[in-house]
Write a protein that holds these residues in place. Structure first.
Motif, PDB file in Angstrom:
ATOM      1  N   LEU A   1      -0.612 -68.391 -20.289  1.00  0.00           N
ATOM      2  CA  LEU A   1       0.185 -69.214 -21.335  1.00  0.00           C
ATOM      3  C   LEU A   1      -0.494 -70.235 -21.759  1.00  0.00           C
ATOM      4  O   LEU A   1      -0.444 -70.825 -22.813  1.00  0.00           O
ATOM      5  CB  LEU A   1       1.672 -69.672 -20.381  1.00  0.00           C
ATOM      6  N   ILE A   2      -1.312 -70.888 -20.628  1.00  0.00           N
ATOM      7  CA  ILE A   2      -2.129 -72.157 -21.197  1.00  0.00           C
ATOM      8  C   ILE A   2      -3.264 -71.499 -22.341  1.00  0.00           C
ATOM      9  O   ILE A   2      -3.382 -72.287 -23.180  1.00  0.00           O
ATOM     10  CB  ILE A   2      -3.027 -72.294 -20.074  1.00  0.00           C
ATOM     11  N   ALA A   3      -3.722 -70.297 -22.235  1.00  0.00           N
ATOM     12  CA  ALA A   3      -4.543 -69.684 -23.152  1.00  0.00           C
ATOM     13  C   ALA A   3      -3.942 -69.495 -24.534  1.00  0.00           C
ATOM     14  O   ALA A   3      -4.642 -70.081 -25.434  1.00  0.00           O
ATOM     15  CB  ALA A   3      -5.237 -68.457 -22.695  1.00  0.00           C
ATOM     16  N   VAL A   4      -2.715 -69.043 -24.465  1.00  0.00           N
ATOM     17  CA  VAL A   4      -2.034 -69.126 -25.816  1.00  0.00           C
ATOM     18  C   VAL A   4      -1.708 -70.348 -26.243  1.00  0.00           C
ATOM     19  O   VAL A   4      -1.594 -70.402 -27.536  1.00  0.00           O
ATOM     20  CB  VAL A   4      -0.800 -68.125 -25.359  1.00  0.00           C
ATOM     21  N   ASP A   5      -1.448 -71.236 -25.517  1.00  0.00           N
ATOM     22  CA  ASP A   5      -1.133 -72.641 -25.923  1.00  0.00           C
ATOM     23  C   ASP A   5      -2.402 -73.087 -26.556  1.00  0.00           C
ATOM     24  O   ASP A   5      -2.088 -73.748 -27.865  1.00  0.00           O
ATOM     25  CB  ASP A   5      -0.892 -73.689 -24.608  1.00  0.00           C
ATOM     26  N   GLN A   6      -3.514 -72.769 -26.426  1.00  0.00           N
ATOM     27  CA  GLN A   6      -4.577 -73.409 -27.108  1.00  0.00           C
ATOM     28  C   GLN A   6      -5.243 -72.409 -28.122  1.00  0.00           C
ATOM     29  O   GLN A   6      -6.040 -72.910 -29.003  1.00  0.00           O
ATOM     30  CB  GLN A   6      -5.821 -73.658 -26.031  1.00  0.00           C
ATOM     31  N   TRP A   7      -4.621 -71.303 -28.019  1.00  0.00           N
ATOM     32  CA  TRP A   7      -5.105 -70.240 -29.063  1.00  0.00           C
ATOM     33  C   TRP A   7      -4.313 -69.992 -30.329  1.00  0.00           C
ATOM     34  O   TRP A   7      -4.761 -69.786 -31.404  1.00  0.00           O
ATOM     35  CB  TRP A   7      -5.139 -69.206 -28.337  1.00  0.00           C
ATOM     36  N   THR A   8      -3.023 -69.968 -30.345  1.00  0.00           N
ATOM     37  CA  THR A   8      -2.012 -69.603 -31.181  1.00  0.00           C
ATOM     38  C   THR A   8      -1.742 -71.042 -32.217  1.00  0.00           C
ATOM     39  O   THR A   8      -2.028 -72.204 -32.249  1.00  0.00           O
ATOM     40  CB  THR A   8      -0.579 -69.543 -30.412  1.00  0.00           C
ATOM     41  N   ASP A   9      -1.538 -70.705 -33.662  1.00  0.00           N
ATOM     42  CA  ASP A   9      -1.254 -71.489 -34.320  1.00  0.00           C
ATOM     43  C   ASP A   9       0.052 -71.704 -34.792  1.00  0.00           C
ATOM     44  O   ASP A   9       0.565 -72.320 -35.552  1.00  0.00           O
ATOM     45  CB  ASP A   9      -1.910 -71.016 -35.873  1.00  0.00           C
ATOM     46  N   SER A  10       0.739 -71.180 -33.831  1.00  0.00           N
ATOM     47  CA  SER A  10       2.623 -71.562 -33.844  1.00  0.00           C
ATOM     48  C   SER A  10       2.843 -73.014 -33.570  1.00  0.00           C
ATOM     49  O   SER A  10       2.104 -73.518 -32.816  1.00  0.00           O
ATOM     50  CB  SER A  10       3.147 -70.695 -32.958  1.00  0.00           C
ATOM     51  N   THR A  11       3.606 -73.599 -34.201  1.00  0.00           N
ATOM     52  CA  THR A  11       3.865 -74.890 -34.160  1.00  0.00           C
ATOM     53  C   THR A  11       5.218 -75.070 -33.310  1.00  0.00           C
ATOM     54  O   THR A  11       5.508 -76.267 -32.780  1.00  0.00           O
ATOM     55  CB  THR A  11       4.292 -75.584 -35.388  1.00  0.00           C
TER      56      THR A  11
END
Length: 203
Positions: free
Chosen positions: A139-149
């Motif tokens: 989840l922490i990785a996705v938080d920093q990876w995604t361009d979703s707002t």
């Protein structure tokens, strides 16, 4: 004593192998951790396909050996995610490679996305506690990876017949572990309705 993170990992599964509890791992990454009972909404509409899904899961429990992670993913987890994704027209990515840094990289078992809402699913053979630690890193990785707002990311760790949810509030940098568990087949309908609501952004 604070947890010292490895400088590099081979993949997210390395965090499953650590003896650290989820709270220690989350804090080491600079996030906050809470454990409480989450109030997750349930999609209200009729789900005529739910009965057939329940039959498929019942067959799997009775006739498929569940001695490893692979059959749990293929016969218990994937059917649920497939029907939910079809219902909300979600994109499903399996074994998605996410690379943020030497400490945050690896393949996500499943990433579902609908209308900007993200749901990470980590499948394990056993041990929900260590599985949740791995989910936290993902989840922490996705938080920093995604361009979703969207401000809230959701995830769940599942051993097939048991599911535990967590959420990451991005602005607050806080991960909350749900104290409740969803048991399959007892809570199949509640689980499905919760997954639908999460992907619709109703949670």
């Amino acid at each position: 004593m604070a947890l010292i993170l490895p400088t590099t990992i081979r993949g997210f599964h390395d965090y499953f192998k650590l003896t650290a509890i989820p709270e220690e791992l989350v804090v080491a990454f600079g996030y906050h951790f809470e454990a409480e009972t989450l109030t997750l909404p349930l999609a209200p509409e009729p789900l005529p396909w739910l009965a057939e899904l329940s039959v498929r899961l019942d067959f799997a429990f009775r006739h498929v050996g569940m001695s490893s992670e692979t059959p749990r993913r293929e016969f218990l987890i994937a059917p649920v995610l497939g029907e939910v994704a079809r219902h909300v027209d979600a994109q499903v990515r399996s074994e998605l490679d996410v690379r943020v840094s030497g400490q945050l990289k690896g393949a996500l078992d499943y990433l579902l996305q609908a209308q900007g809402n993200l749901l990470v699913i980590e499948a394990k053979q056993a041990d929900l506690t260590r599985g949740f630690s791995q989910l936290c890193a993902e989840l922490i990785a996705v938080d920093q990876w995604t361009d979703s707002t969207v401000n809230t990311l959701y995830g769940a760790v599942s051993v097939g017949d048991i599911w535990r949810f967590g959420m990451l509030e991005r602005t607050e940098k806080r991960i909350t572990q749900d104290l409740g568990l969803f048991s399959i087949p007892t809570n199949t309908e509640c689980l499905v309705r919760t997954l639908i609501s999460i992907l619709r952004g109703e949670a």
